[in-house]
Design a protein around this motif. Structure first.
Motif, mmCIF file in Angstrom:
data_model
loop_
_atom_site.group_PDB
_atom_site.id
_atom_site.type_symbol
_atom_site.label_atom_id
_atom_site.label_comp_id
_atom_site.label_asym_id
_atom_site.label_seq_id
_atom_site.Cartn_x
_atom_site.Cartn_y
_atom_site.Cartn_z
ATOM 1 N N GLN A 41 -18.262 -6.836 1.272
ATOM 2 C CA GLN A 41 -19.335 -7.501 1.980
ATOM 3 C C GLN A 41 -18.808 -8.663 2.822
ATOM 4 O OE1 GLN A 41 -19.343 -6.634 -1.130
ATOM 5 N NE2 GLN A 41 -21.226 -5.448 -1.597
ATOM 6 N N LEU A 42 -17.790 -9.356 2.298
ATOM 7 C CA LEU A 42 -17.205 -10.458 3.055
ATOM 8 C C LEU A 42 -16.551 -9.958 4.331
ATOM 9 C CD1 LEU A 42 -16.380 -13.434 3.319
ATOM 10 C CD2 LEU A 42 -14.362 -12.899 1.912
ATOM 11 N N PHE A 43 -15.771 -8.895 4.197
ATOM 12 C CA PHE A 43 -15.118 -8.323 5.384
ATOM 13 C C PHE A 43 -16.154 -7.907 6.414
ATOM 14 C CE2 PHE A 43 -13.434 -4.891 7.914
ATOM 15 C CZ PHE A 43 -12.169 -5.353 8.275
ATOM 16 N N GLN A 44 -17.222 -7.249 5.917
ATOM 17 C CA GLN A 44 -18.271 -6.790 6.827
ATOM 18 C C GLN A 44 -18.921 -7.958 7.562
ATOM 19 O OE1 GLN A 44 -21.158 -4.212 5.037
ATOM 20 N NE2 GLN A 44 -22.725 -4.665 6.556
ATOM 21 N N ALA A 45 -19.229 -9.037 6.825
ATOM 22 C CA ALA A 45 -19.890 -10.180 7.449
ATOM 23 C C ALA A 45 -18.985 -10.844 8.473
ATOM 24 C CB ALA A 45 -20.307 -11.183 6.367
ATOM 25 N N LEU A 46 -17.691 -11.016 8.121
ATOM 26 C CA LEU A 46 -16.761 -11.631 9.066
ATOM 27 C C LEU A 46 -16.581 -10.764 10.300
ATOM 28 C CD1 LEU A 46 -14.020 -12.973 6.615
ATOM 29 C CD2 LEU A 46 -15.750 -14.309 7.843
ATOM 30 N N PHE A 47 -16.518 -9.463 10.102
ATOM 31 C CA PHE A 47 -16.308 -8.550 11.222
ATOM 32 C C PHE A 47 -17.480 -8.584 12.194
ATOM 33 C CE2 PHE A 47 -16.953 -4.358 13.132
ATOM 34 C CZ PHE A 47 -15.738 -4.177 13.775
ATOM 35 N N LEU A 48 -18.705 -8.474 11.662
ATOM 36 C CA LEU A 48 -19.867 -8.390 12.539
ATOM 37 C C LEU A 48 -20.182 -9.713 13.218
ATOM 38 C CD1 LEU A 48 -22.254 -6.134 10.416
ATOM 39 C CD2 LEU A 48 -20.865 -5.476 12.391
ATOM 40 N N SER A 49 -19.821 -10.832 12.606
ATOM 41 C CA SER A 49 -20.156 -12.130 13.181
ATOM 42 C C SER A 49 -19.001 -12.742 13.958
ATOM 43 C CB SER A 49 -20.601 -13.097 12.073
ATOM 44 O OG SER A 49 -19.531 -13.328 11.152
ATOM 45 N N ALA A 50 -17.895 -12.021 14.061
ATOM 46 C CA ALA A 50 -16.730 -12.567 14.763
ATOM 47 C C ALA A 50 -17.088 -12.864 16.212
ATOM 48 C CB ALA A 50 -15.565 -11.589 14.703
ATOM 49 N N PRO A 51 -16.643 -14.010 16.738
ATOM 50 C CA PRO A 51 -16.931 -14.348 18.143
ATOM 51 C C PRO A 51 -16.049 -13.594 19.127
ATOM 52 C CG PRO A 51 -15.603 -16.070 17.143
ATOM 53 C CD PRO A 51 -15.915 -15.098 16.031
ATOM 54 N N ILE A 52 -15.143 -12.801 18.632
ATOM 55 C CA ILE A 52 -14.237 -12.025 19.483
ATOM 56 C C ILE A 52 -14.619 -10.553 19.398
ATOM 57 C CG2 ILE A 52 -11.834 -11.282 19.783
ATOM 58 C CD1 ILE A 52 -10.977 -13.987 18.722
ATOM 59 N N PRO A 53 -14.648 -9.839 20.489
ATOM 60 C CA PRO A 53 -14.929 -8.401 20.445
ATOM 61 C C PRO A 53 -13.916 -7.673 19.570
ATOM 62 C CG PRO A 53 -15.079 -9.220 22.686
ATOM 63 C CD PRO A 53 -14.493 -10.324 21.884
ATOM 64 N N LYS A 54 -14.419 -6.956 18.568
ATOM 65 C CA LYS A 54 -13.553 -6.224 17.646
ATOM 66 C C LYS A 54 -14.137 -4.853 17.359
ATOM 67 C CE LYS A 54 -11.606 -10.239 15.199
ATOM 68 N NZ LYS A 54 -10.175 -9.906 15.421
ATOM 69 N N ALA A 55 -13.239 -3.929 17.038
ATOM 70 C CA ALA A 55 -13.654 -2.584 16.655
ATOM 71 C C ALA A 55 -12.706 -2.073 15.593
ATOM 72 C CB ALA A 55 -13.658 -1.648 17.856
ATOM 73 N N LEU A 56 -13.250 -1.323 14.631
ATOM 74 C CA LEU A 56 -12.412 -0.613 13.677
ATOM 75 C C LEU A 56 -12.138 0.764 14.258
ATOM 76 C CD1 LEU A 56 -14.079 -1.520 10.246
ATOM 77 C CD2 LEU A 56 -12.442 -2.817 11.627
ATOM 78 N N VAL A 57 -10.882 1.101 14.330
ATOM 79 C CA VAL A 57 -10.466 2.332 14.992
ATOM 80 C C VAL A 57 -9.570 3.120 14.055
ATOM 81 C CG1 VAL A 57 -9.365 3.278 17.046
ATOM 82 C CG2 VAL A 57 -10.532 1.090 17.178
ATOM 83 N N ASP A 58 -9.751 4.436 13.996
ATOM 84 C CA ASP A 58 -8.845 5.220 13.151
ATOM 85 C C ASP A 58 -7.485 5.323 13.821
ATOM 86 O OD1 ASP A 58 -8.899 7.285 15.039
ATOM 87 O OD2 ASP A 58 -10.411 8.438 13.968
ATOM 88 N N LEU A 59 -6.527 5.852 13.084
ATOM 89 C CA LEU A 59 -5.153 5.858 13.587
ATOM 90 C C LEU A 59 -4.994 6.718 14.823
ATOM 91 C CD1 LEU A 59 -3.159 6.035 10.219
ATOM 92 C CD2 LEU A 59 -4.105 4.037 11.404
#
Length: 659
Positions: A41-59
């Motif tokens: 849940q912590l990872f999810q919250a940090l990821f979605l609220s990050a002020p920098i554009p981010k994406a989780l991408v498979d290899l």
């Protein structure tokens, strides 16, 4: 339910609160335990609220989930990005990332090349607008150390990049006219001189100074003078070729850098055209003003840019010396270079064949609808030992005067057939034949011998003649043509429509192909009268069952017009410039250096690669075709919200450790 994204330490390494621990230290340890228990849940919250554009991408480069900032940056929703490959963001004008040869570090997992391209890169939003971003990536691993997915981050630097580009543009652009300035001229001229040496042509400078411009400023004021200079700049910009550059040197002086100039006559023609454009009245503050300009010309290739500029200035000074207007002066050195010793050139030409100084360049002929390669036209050049690579206009007249036409034509025919015999069997070669050579005794025997010695099938050879040759062909010429065409060789009528009577020419000889002259193609989009003429020529050719090739196509507008009006085949800079046939040693060296030798070699190798893998445009060391004279003829002529987001993160989590 599995934990969300697992980025924890192995269980044996997770800190545990010591029994009975109290005080601040104990409170800190309990807080750490709580965070680790809720790591997903912590990872999810940090990821979605990050002020920098981010994406989780498979290899493999496919987007798994993107945060709201990434959606805002790319102009796409989370649903639109999910499952799409990250190359969706790549700018279409940039080369494919896979072609850049990016490799992962030793011991690192194999990732999609698009994930390895860290640093500043150009991307494209969903609306097509350009975006500059600094890309970085971080690999998230399972507890066992195996890579799980990649966190891709993008930092938008578009505003900074645009500011930098604007500074560069301002540094090299004249603020009044928008033309390149003197600082830009240095780089442009240095580039043009270097190219001219490789192409065997020359760089021409046209230095213009507006006559009596001071009087305009005095009479109308400096604001009116600035408006007038802007209009002059616009006319110069519109009146020069794509490869030429108009520059404002300062005040009322302008300079045009003309690339690929064959001779002084071509440069004079450019100067005359520019002066005629300036002859049209200018309108400033509702007043009509007539201008003229004095011009200094110079021409060269084996000299520094500074020397060329000094020569052009010297010529301009002479043009204005006596106070006359609209005068053109040529630098004496350019005159001396252009006025070559004709007798010496004729003598040198006698040895050119013996010393193997002649070269053949090949320009592609393509199917206009899909740019399928159909063949090449052979174009002769002379690698003169002291004068460099000479275009045909500089030596074909010497061949005519010295009765070397037959020997020169025989060499071109034999070499073209020998080269073409190594190409794929569906490619044809076109060879220009002069009227004098065609009329000589034994011409049909020469063609037969060239085909026999090379092994080229007769139907793969097409001889090109001019319209005037067909109109005034003697009986000997008609007999030679009949013999070679009966053997399977085909005949093309070049410069179709420029002669006295196209229909008469078509009836006198067994013409297979007609080539619409480049002078018509150049104006087909802009001149209705020319368009009507070309349309008539196309209808005439098709009506008589002839193949029709349009020559001199330089842009897509011309190509689209011709295709819409039924033209099937095309030739010109838009599809490929003339290029020499590469030697096997050059191709082998390209392979050893990991160079794209297939592109260098193209269709012309013994073991050809599939045509679909080859570009039509070949690597060209020389842009040698421009005017009608230079044809090589021998006659001179992805925020998900709520449960859906949690489910996506659950799918990314590790399996329980006891499994």
């Amino acid at each position: 339910m599995r934990d969300p994204v697992d980025v924890s330490l192995p269980a044996s390494e997770v800190p545990r609160t010591p029994a009975g621990a109290t005080g601040p230290a104990g409170q800190r340890m309990r807080a750490i335990d709580t965070l680790l228990a809720d790591r997903g849940q912590l990872f999810q919250a940090l990821f979605l609220s990050a002020p920098i554009p981010k994406a989780l991408v498979d290899l493999d480069g496919h987007v798994l989930v993107a945060n709201p900032m990434m959606c805002a940056l790319t102009g796409r929703t989370a649903e639109e990005l999910a499952g799409r490959h990250v190359d969706l963001l790549a700018h279409p004008d940039d080369p494919p990332v896979g072609d850049l040869g990016l490799n992962v570090a030793e011991g690192e997992p194999q990732l999609d090349p698009n994930l390895l391209l860290d640093g500043e890169r150009r991307l494209r939003r969903s609306d097509g607008t350009e975006l500059w971003a600094i890309q970085s990536h971080e690999i998230v691993r399972h507890n066992n150390g195996q890579p799980q997915f990649v966190v891709l981050s993008l930092v938008d630097v578009t505003d900074r990049r645009r500011a930098e580009d604007d500074l560069v543009r301002r540094a090299f652009t004249d603020p009044l006219t928008g033309l390149p300035n003197r600082r830009a001229l240095t780089d442009r001229l240095r580039h043009a001189v270097a190219l001219s040496r490789r192409r065997g042509l020359q760089v021409g400078l046209v230095h213009l100074n507006i006559d009596r411009f001071k009087a305009v400023n005095e009479a109308l004021g400096h604001e009116a003078g600035d408006m007038l200079l802007s209009q002059v700049a616009d006319r110069l910009r519109w009146s020069t070729r794509v490869e030429d550059t108009a520059v404002r040197l300062g005040a009322d002086e302008f300079l045009v850098v003309a690339e690929d100039v064959e001779d002084l006559a071509g440069l004079r023609a450019l100067a005359d055209r520019l002066l005629s454009v300036l002859d049209e009245p200018f309108i400033v503050h509702e007043r009509e003003i007539t201008l003229s300009a004095s011009v200094g010309l110079t021409l060269g290739s084996d000299m520094t840019p500074d020397d060329l500029l000094r020569q052009a200035q010297s010529a301009l000074t002479r043009a204005k010396a006596d106070g006359s207007r609209a005068r053109i002066e040529v630098h004496e050195g350019a005159l001396a270079h252009d006025d070559v010793d004709a007798l010496q050139l004729e003598t040198d030409l006698k040895h050119a064949l013996e010393n193997e100084e002649l070269r053949l360049f090949y320009q592609p002929i393509v199917h206009l609808r899909d740019e399928t390669l159909l063949g090449y036209e052979a174009l002769v050049r002379w690698e003169h030992p002291t004068r460099g690579l000479l275009p045909p206009a500089m030596f074909l007249s010497a061949a005519e005067d010295n009765r070397l036409t037959a020997k020169l034509g025989a060499w071109v025919l034999h070499r073209a057939c020998t080269d073409a015999a190594q190409w794929p069997e569906d490619l044809r070669v076109h060879v220009n034949i002069s009227a004098r050579h065609l009329a000589e005794d034994g011409f049909s025997d020469l063609v037969a011998a060239a085909l026999a010695e090379s092994g080229l099938a007769p139907e793969r050879l097409e001889l090109e003649i001019t319209e005037s040759t067909a109109l005034f062909a003697a009986e000997a010429t008609l007999h030679s043509v009949a013999v070679v065409t009966d053997a399977g060789v085909t005949l093309a009528l070049d410069d179709f429509g420029t002669g006295y009577s196209a229909i008469t020419a078509l009836h006198r000889l067994p013409i297979h192909t007609v080539k619409i002259d480049r002078s018509f193609v150049a104006d087909v989009v802009t001149e209705p009268a020319t368009a009507a003429l070309v349309q008539g020529l196309l209808q005439l050719g098709r009506g008589m069952g002839l193949q029709v090739i349009a020559e001199g196509i330089e842009d897509l507008d011309q190509a689209a017009w011709l295709l819409d009006h039924g033209c099937a085949m095309a030739q010109g800079y838009a599809f490929g410039r003339p290029a020499p046939l590469p030697s096997r040693a050059e191709v082998l060296m390209g392979e050893l250096l990991d160079a794209p030798a297939e592109i260098v070699a193209g269709e012309l190798m013994d073991d050809p690669i599939p045509t679909s893998e080859l570009p039509v445009e070949r690597i060209v060391p020389a842009e040698l075709l421009d005017d009608d004279d230079d044809t090589g003829r021998l006659d001179g002529q992805f925020a998900l919200t709520g449960d859906s987001t949690g489910e996506l993160f659950d799918e990314l989590a590790d399996e329980p450790e006891d499994e």
